[in-house]
Design a protein around this motif. Structure first.
Motif, PDB file in Angstrom:
ATOM      1  N   ASP A  63       0.853  -1.194   0.000  1.00  0.00           N
ATOM      2  CA  ASP A  63       0.000   0.000   0.000  1.00  0.00           C
ATOM      3  C   ASP A  63       0.884   1.237   0.000  1.00  0.00           C
ATOM      4  N   MET A  64       0.522   2.209  -0.805  1.00  0.00           N
ATOM      5  CA  MET A  64       1.198   3.505  -0.774  1.00  0.00           C
ATOM      6  C   MET A  64       0.129   4.577  -0.636  1.00  0.00           C
ATOM      7  N   ASN A  65       0.286   5.445   0.369  1.00  0.00           N
ATOM      8  CA  ASN A  65      -0.652   6.534   0.623  1.00  0.00           C
ATOM      9  C   ASN A  65      -0.072   7.838   0.084  1.00  0.00           C
ATOM     10  N   TYR A  66      -0.939   8.637  -0.537  1.00  0.00           N
ATOM     11  CA  TYR A  66      -0.489   9.865  -1.197  1.00  0.00           C
ATOM     12  C   TYR A  66      -1.207  11.089  -0.628  1.00  0.00           C
ATOM     13  N   THR A  67      -0.452  12.170  -0.485  1.00  0.00           N
ATOM     14  CA  THR A  67      -1.013  13.483  -0.188  1.00  0.00           C
ATOM     15  C   THR A  67      -0.698  14.382  -1.381  1.00  0.00           C
ATOM     16  N   SER A  68      -1.055  15.638  -1.287  1.00  0.00           N
ATOM     17  CA  SER A  68      -0.749  16.559  -2.384  1.00  0.00           C
ATOM     18  C   SER A  68       0.759  16.788  -2.522  1.00  0.00           C
ATOM     19  N   ASN A  69       1.539  16.402  -1.495  1.00  0.00           N
ATOM     20  CA  ASN A  69       2.998  16.544  -1.543  1.00  0.00           C
ATOM     21  C   ASN A  69       3.705  15.287  -2.056  1.00  0.00           C
ATOM     22  N   GLY A  70       2.959  14.253  -2.380  1.00  0.00           N
ATOM     23  CA  GLY A  70       3.565  13.008  -2.860  1.00  0.00           C
ATOM     24  C   GLY A  70       3.278  11.850  -1.928  1.00  0.00           C
ATOM     25  N   VAL A  71       4.145  10.835  -1.946  1.00  0.00           N
ATOM     26  CA  VAL A  71       3.954   9.626  -1.131  1.00  0.00           C
ATOM     27  C   VAL A  71       4.150   9.974   0.337  1.00  0.00           C
ATOM     28  N   ALA A  72       3.145   9.651   1.156  1.00  0.00           N
ATOM     29  CA  ALA A  72       3.210   9.926   2.584  1.00  0.00           C
ATOM     30  C   ALA A  72       3.579   8.687   3.387  1.00  0.00           C
ATOM     31  N   ALA A  73       3.235   7.501   2.884  1.00  0.00           N
ATOM     32  CA  ALA A  73       3.525   6.263   3.615  1.00  0.00           C
ATOM     33  C   ALA A  73       3.508   5.080   2.664  1.00  0.00           C
ATOM     34  N   ALA A  74       4.275   4.065   3.029  1.00  0.00           N
ATOM     35  CA  ALA A  74       4.279   2.793   2.303  1.00  0.00           C
ATOM     36  C   ALA A  74       4.252   1.676   3.339  1.00  0.00           C
ATOM     37  N   TYR A  75       3.420   0.676   3.108  1.00  0.00           N
ATOM     38  CA  TYR A  75       3.269  -0.435   4.041  1.00  0.00           C
ATOM     39  C   TYR A  75       3.123  -1.712   3.230  1.00  0.00           C
ATOM     40  N   TRP A  76       3.748  -2.800   3.682  1.00  0.00           N
ATOM     41  CA  TRP A  76       3.610  -4.046   2.954  1.00  0.00           C
ATOM     42  C   TRP A  76       3.568  -5.240   3.887  1.00  0.00           C
ATOM     43  N   GLU A  77       2.966  -6.300   3.398  1.00  0.00           N
ATOM     44  CA  GLU A  77       2.907  -7.577   4.094  1.00  0.00           C
ATOM     45  C   GLU A  77       3.208  -8.669   3.081  1.00  0.00           C
ATOM     46  N   ILE A  78       3.959  -9.667   3.510  1.00  0.00           N
ATOM     47  CA  ILE A  78       4.200 -10.839   2.681  1.00  0.00           C
ATOM     48  C   ILE A  78       4.001 -12.066   3.561  1.00  0.00           C
ATOM     49  N   ALA A  79       3.245 -13.031   3.043  1.00  0.00           N
ATOM     50  CA  ALA A  79       2.917 -14.229   3.818  1.00  0.00           C
ATOM     51  C   ALA A  79       3.147 -15.469   2.966  1.00  0.00           C
ATOM     52  N   ARG A  80       3.573 -16.521   3.628  1.00  0.00           N
ATOM     53  CA  ARG A  80       3.794 -17.800   2.961  1.00  0.00           C
ATOM     54  C   ARG A  80       3.070 -18.888   3.737  1.00  0.00           C
ATOM     55  N   TRP A  85       1.866 -31.664   2.781  1.00  0.00           N
ATOM     56  CA  TRP A  85       0.991 -32.800   3.038  1.00  0.00           C
ATOM     57  C   TRP A  85      -0.359 -32.542   2.398  1.00  0.00           C
ATOM     58  N   ASP A  86      -1.227 -33.553   2.421  1.00  0.00           N
ATOM     59  CA  ASP A  86      -2.526 -33.450   1.754  1.00  0.00           C
ATOM     60  C   ASP A  86      -3.654 -33.356   2.785  1.00  0.00           C
ATOM     61  N   ASN A  87      -3.820 -32.184   3.382  1.00  0.00           N
ATOM     62  CA  ASN A  87      -4.956 -31.881   4.243  1.00  0.00           C
ATOM     63  C   ASN A  87      -5.119 -30.363   4.263  1.00  0.00           C
ATOM     64  N   PRO A  88      -6.166 -29.835   4.880  1.00  0.00           N
ATOM     65  CA  PRO A  88      -6.427 -28.388   4.783  1.00  0.00           C
ATOM     66  C   PRO A  88      -5.594 -27.501   5.711  1.00  0.00           C
ATOM     67  N   TYR A  89      -4.650 -28.059   6.448  1.00  0.00           N
ATOM     68  CA  TYR A  89      -3.860 -27.280   7.400  1.00  0.00           C
ATOM     69  C   TYR A  89      -2.495 -26.937   6.817  1.00  0.00           C
ATOM     70  N   SER A  90      -1.998 -25.735   7.143  1.00  0.00           N
ATOM     71  CA  SER A  90      -0.676 -25.317   6.675  1.00  0.00           C
ATOM     72  C   SER A  90       0.012 -24.494   7.756  1.00  0.00           C
ATOM     73  N   ILE A  91       1.322 -24.322   7.598  1.00  0.00           N
ATOM     74  CA  ILE A  91       2.122 -23.483   8.490  1.00  0.00           C
ATOM     75  C   ILE A  91       2.171 -22.086   7.870  1.00  0.00           C
ATOM     76  N   HIS A  92       1.905 -21.074   8.686  1.00  0.00           N
ATOM     77  CA  HIS A  92       1.836 -19.693   8.211  1.00  0.00           C
ATOM     78  C   HIS A  92       3.047 -18.907   8.726  1.00  0.00           C
ATOM     79  N   VAL A  93       3.774 -18.253   7.806  1.00  0.00           N
ATOM     80  CA  VAL A  93       4.906 -17.384   8.143  1.00  0.00           C
ATOM     81  C   VAL A  93       4.650 -16.047   7.458  1.00  0.00           C
ATOM     82  N   GLU A  94       4.835 -14.918   8.185  1.00  0.00           N
ATOM     83  CA  GLU A  94       4.473 -13.609   7.627  1.00  0.00           C
ATOM     84  C   GLU A  94       5.385 -12.513   8.154  1.00  0.00           C
ATOM     85  N   TYR A  95       5.571 -11.484   7.336  1.00  0.00           N
ATOM     86  CA  TYR A  95       6.286 -10.267   7.733  1.00  0.00           C
ATOM     87  C   TYR A  95       5.415  -9.063   7.384  1.00  0.00           C
ATOM     88  N   ASN A  96       5.360  -8.068   8.286  1.00  0.00           N
ATOM     89  CA  ASN A  96       4.654  -6.807   8.056  1.00  0.00           C
ATOM     90  C   ASN A  96       5.614  -5.661   8.389  1.00  0.00           C
TER      91      ASN A  96
END
Length: 197
Positions: A63-80, A85-96
């Motif tokens: 995400d990048m937020n803008y004001t009339s002066n340009g970019v005011a903030a940048a925020y990101w998240e990445i998750a893996r 295995w073959d079932n609906p459960y997984s291991i979650h690793v994330e950075y914000n």
């Protein structure tokens, strides 16, 4: 007229070439309605991507937020999601993390488990994640976060998609005096209309 045609062609090529990504533009009308919001950013752009593979999936957004002066903030998240295995459960690793022209977001590292459901045709599904959340250089770094996501493809051959998420987390608020520990709920339903199908 020539500039408008060039811009239109550029946007069409961009949309067709970014089939795996989702690019959004949001305009904030709040400042127009409520004058006390002051220098709140007026626009936000979001680039996000979700890609499954044989060992799970990867998701990120910027995400990048803008004001009339340009970019005011940048925020990101990445998750893996890690799944060997073959079932609906997984291991979650994330950075914000992110930064702004007024402050810097503390790095946050998340680890936990995810339950994912997809119907047989992959036209609808949801996931629920329960995670430990470590917020670096925070007064109270040990926290938790619960996240739910959903999607529904509809209309002719899945031309439209309704997606969204809801986050609920605990974090000690630096400015809070009455309730020093706060829980935050953040959600974003959105509808995306397919292009180039």
């Amino acid at each position: 007229m020539k500039n408008k045609l060039t811009l239109t062609l550029f946007l069409c090529v961009l949309l067709l070439s970014t089939k795996a990504q989702n690019i959004q533009f949001h305009y904030d009308f709040g400042k127009t309605i409520y004058s006390e919001l002051g220098e709140r950013p007026i626009a936000t752009t979001t680039v996000e991507m979700f890609r499954p593979d044989k060992w799970g999936s990867t998701y990120f957004f910027v995400d990048m937020n803008y004001t009339s002066n340009g970019v005011a903030a940048a925020y990101w998240e990445i998750a893996r999601e890690l799944k060997f295995w073959d079932n609906p459960y997984s291991i979650h690793v994330e950075y914000n993390g992110g930064l702004s022209n007024a402050f810097s977001y503390n790095n946050a590292y998340l680890f936990g488990g995810t339950y994912t459901y997809n119907n047989a045709s992959f036209t609808k599904g949801f996931s629920l994640s329960a995670m430990y959340k470590y917020i670096q250089k925070h007064d109270s770094p040990n926290n938790f976060q619960l996240t739910g996501t959903w999607y529904i493809h509809f209309a002719k051959e899945g031309l439209c998609t309704f997606t969204g998420f809801a986050d609920w987390w605990r974090e000690k608020m630096r400015m809070a005096t009455l309730f020093p520990y706060g829980t935050t709920v953040l959600g974003k339903p959105e509808q995306i209309t397919g292009c180039g199908r």
